[in-house]
Design a protein around this motif. Structure first.
Motif, PDB file in Angstrom:
ATOM      1  N   SER A   1      12.622  -4.262  -5.848  1.00 57.46           N
ATOM      2  CA  SER A   1      11.204  -4.311  -6.218  1.00 57.46           C
ATOM      3  C   SER A   1      10.810  -3.154  -7.132  1.00 57.46           C
ATOM      4  N   ASP A   2       9.994  -3.463  -8.125  1.00 57.55           N
ATOM      5  CA  ASP A   2       9.461  -2.428  -9.010  1.00 57.55           C
ATOM      6  C   ASP A   2       8.490  -1.507  -8.277  1.00 57.55           C
ATOM      7  N   GLU A   3       7.964  -1.970  -7.148  1.00 56.84           N
ATOM      8  CA  GLU A   3       6.974  -1.178  -6.417  1.00 56.84           C
ATOM      9  C   GLU A   3       7.591   0.039  -5.728  1.00 56.84           C
TER      10      GLU A   3
ATOM     11  N   THR B   1       0.851  -1.180   0.000  1.00 52.41           N
ATOM     12  CA  THR B   1       0.000   0.000   0.000  1.00 52.41           C
ATOM     13  C   THR B   1       0.897   1.243   0.000  1.00 52.41           C
ATOM     14  N   PRO B   2       0.326   2.436  -0.272  1.00 55.24           N
ATOM     15  CA  PRO B   2       1.146   3.650  -0.192  1.00 55.24           C
ATOM     16  C   PRO B   2       1.818   3.796   1.174  1.00 55.24           C
ATOM     17  N   ARG B   3       1.111   3.448   2.243  1.00 60.88           N
ATOM     18  CA  ARG B   3       1.718   3.557   3.577  1.00 60.88           C
ATOM     19  C   ARG B   3       2.871   2.564   3.735  1.00 60.88           C
ATOM     20  N   ALA B   4       2.674   1.324   3.267  1.00 53.98           N
ATOM     21  CA  ALA B   4       3.739   0.324   3.369  1.00 53.98           C
ATOM     22  C   ALA B   4       4.972   0.764   2.593  1.00 53.98           C
ATOM     23  N   ARG B   5       4.772   1.390   1.431  1.00 58.48           N
ATOM     24  CA  ARG B   5       5.915   1.851   0.644  1.00 58.48           C
ATOM     25  C   ARG B   5       6.661   2.978   1.348  1.00 58.48           C
ATOM     26  N   THR B   6       5.920   3.855   2.006  1.00 60.90           N
ATOM     27  CA  THR B   6       6.567   4.915   2.775  1.00 60.90           C
ATOM     28  C   THR B   6       7.419   4.326   3.889  1.00 60.90           C
ATOM     29  N   ILE B   7       6.863   3.326   4.560  1.00 61.83           N
ATOM     30  CA  ILE B   7       7.579   2.685   5.665  1.00 61.83           C
ATOM     31  C   ILE B   7       8.816   1.959   5.148  1.00 61.83           C
ATOM     32  N   LEU B   8       8.666   1.243   4.055  1.00 61.95           N
ATOM     33  CA  LEU B   8       9.790   0.479   3.511  1.00 61.95           C
ATOM     34  C   LEU B   8      10.921   1.400   3.043  1.00 61.95           C
TER      35      LEU B   8
ATOM     36  N   SER C   1       1.752  10.465   1.963  1.00 60.24           N
ATOM     37  CA  SER C   1       2.354  11.734   2.369  1.00 60.24           C
ATOM     38  C   SER C   1       2.699  11.703   3.851  1.00 60.24           C
ATOM     39  N   ILE C   2       3.889  12.189   4.188  1.00 58.29           N
ATOM     40  CA  ILE C   2       4.329  12.219   5.576  1.00 58.29           C
ATOM     41  C   ILE C   2       3.932  13.558   6.189  1.00 58.29           C
ATOM     42  N   LYS C   3       3.348  13.493   7.364  1.00 58.26           N
ATOM     43  CA  LYS C   3       2.906  14.714   8.037  1.00 58.26           C
ATOM     44  C   LYS C   3       4.103  15.506   8.548  1.00 58.26           C
ATOM     45  N   GLU C   4       3.984  16.812   8.440  1.00 59.79           N
ATOM     46  CA  GLU C   4       5.045  17.702   8.950  1.00 59.79           C
ATOM     47  C   GLU C   4       4.925  17.816  10.476  1.00 59.79           C
TER      48      GLU C   4
ATOM     49  N   ASP D   1       9.809   3.175  15.397  1.00 60.04           N
ATOM     50  CA  ASP D   1       9.391   4.286  16.277  1.00 60.04           C
ATOM     51  C   ASP D   1       9.536   5.630  15.566  1.00 60.04           C
ATOM     52  N   VAL D   2      10.652   5.832  14.904  1.00 65.37           N
ATOM     53  CA  VAL D   2      10.882   7.098  14.199  1.00 65.37           C
ATOM     54  C   VAL D   2       9.890   7.253  13.041  1.00 65.37           C
ATOM     55  N   ILE D   3       9.644   6.153  12.332  1.00 61.97           N
ATOM     56  CA  ILE D   3       8.705   6.205  11.206  1.00 61.97           C
ATOM     57  C   ILE D   3       7.288   6.506  11.708  1.00 61.97           C
ATOM     58  N   ALA D   4       6.918   5.857  12.805  1.00 60.56           N
ATOM     59  CA  ALA D   4       5.585   6.083  13.373  1.00 60.56           C
ATOM     60  C   ALA D   4       5.396   7.545  13.751  1.00 60.56           C
ATOM     61  N   LYS D   5       6.417   8.148  14.337  1.00 60.59           N
ATOM     62  CA  LYS D   5       6.326   9.554  14.752  1.00 60.59           C
ATOM     63  C   LYS D   5       6.174  10.459  13.539  1.00 60.59           C
ATOM     64  N   SER D   6       6.925  10.175  12.453  1.00 60.75           N
ATOM     65  CA  SER D   6       6.840  11.019  11.261  1.00 60.75           C
ATOM     66  C   SER D   6       5.481  10.892  10.579  1.00 60.75           C
TER      67      SER D   6
END
Length: 342
Positions: free
Chosen positions: A330-332, A272-279, A339-342, A289-294
């Motif tokens: 991965s091609d993904e 998903t878009p969120r999974a790609r941001t995390i990866l 989008s990451i929140k500021e 933890d850092v990713i969750a905060k961002s």
């Protein structure tokens, strides 16, 4: 072209016509489909320079130089033993063998020095031979592994296998049925089949073999202790290569499609878009933890976003190293992120 007759006027057994030389050059380049019975072909067959394919009646392959040399030497030895009067002519022909071979064009598959079959005395030698061959692979890699493969070997292999698959190289692999219950093989299969590899399993015992294009094969040494060790025979002889290719085709025909516990999805995206941001964040060393905060979410939410990806790839949950290996190729990665929140 060699002389048609010897100095005493008798036919030269090493002679062959210009048509035969042209035909040999063609077969040596890999174009071996010839109408049986043609005079030029009969000349080459009589000298042992070409051999018929085992299964295709109109296909001929260049024989290994060592095989041809020994065949011609044996013929002259028999001449000397059965007719002492021809000793002088036989000796002259033996002396002419280096000149005879010097005029022959090289074969496409090489291996002249060893007759196209060479024993690999150690796993290191075998691995080096495979690495050299696979570095120039153009068409396909076919493998049959009768024993389990160590996790570290499969992990390293996965990255290069996926890279080759993306270049259009065909990958086919056969495992024994017992591999269906082993986690390392399941994880490797899930990753490579997602990129088009084909994997099957066989119930009956089979030999280990690695086939690269139509130019190289490595087969297990049946005399090794224990059996199917990582020593074996490097084969570049065209006749033997054809036989090994046909052996693999028969094995592939009777094997069953892989049905392991972690068969991946082969269509659509698995992120998903969120999974790609995390990866992508994980790929540069960020923790959950850092990713969750961002993202403004909980750490549990980050973990849950990756769970479907682990499942789809057949990777054990939490195995970030293997997840990272898959994501690196991965091609993904090119798809839209959240989008990451500021």
């Amino acid at each position: 072209m060699t002389d048609a007759v010897e100095s005493d006027g008798t036919p030269d057994p090493l002679a062959f016509s210009n048509d035969a030389l042209i035909l040999y050059e063609r077969i040596a380049r890999g174009d071996g489909h010839v109408e049986p019975g043609t005079p030029a072909l009969e000349e080459l067959l009589s000298l042992g320079l070409v051999l018929p394919h085992i299964f295709e009646t109109d296909l001929y392959l260049p024989a290994g130089r060592q095989y041809v040399w020994q065949r011609l030497v044996d013929r002259e030895r028999a001449t000397i033993e059965h007719s002492g009067d021809l000793l002088k002519q036989a000796v002259e022909r033996l002396r002419g063998l280096p000149r005879f071979f010097a005029m022959l064009p090289p074969t496409a598959t090489g291996g002249e020095d060893s007759g196209g079959i060479e024993f690999m005395k150690s796993p290191r030698d075998a691995n080096a031979a495979v690495a050299a061959a696979v570095a120039t692979v153009r068409s396909h890699v076919y493998t049959a592994h009768p024993k389990d493969r160590p996790r570290e070997v499969l992990t390293i292999s996965e990255v290069s296998d996926i890279e080759r698959l993306k270049r259009g190289v065909r990958l086919r692999t056969v495992y024994p049925d017992s591999a269906l219950s082993r986690a390392p093989e399941n994880q490797w299969v899930a990753a490579v089949t997602a990129h088009g590899a084909e994997v099957r399993t066989a119930a009956a015992p089979f030999p280990r073999m690695i086939i690269i294009d139509d130019a190289f094969a490595l087969i297990s040494d049946r005399e090794a202790v224990p059996a199917y060790s990582r020593t074996g025979w490097k084969v570049t002889h065209p006749g033997m290569l054809g036989f090994i290719q046909d052996t693999f085709k028969l094995l592939w025909h009777v094997a069953d499609p892989w049905a392991g516990r972690n068969t991946p999805r082969t269509t659509g995206t698995i992120t998903t878009p969120r999974a790609r941001t995390i990866l992508n964040a994980m790929s540069v060393g960020k923790t959950h933890d850092v990713i969750a905060k961002s993202l403004g979410v909980s750490t549990r939410t980050v973990t849950n976003a990756l769970s479907p990806v682990y499942d789809a790839l057949g990777i054990e949950a939490g195995d970030r190293f293997r997840l990272g290996l898959w994501w690196a190729t991965s091609d993904e990665r090119e798809l839209e992120e959240e989008s990451i929140k500021e």
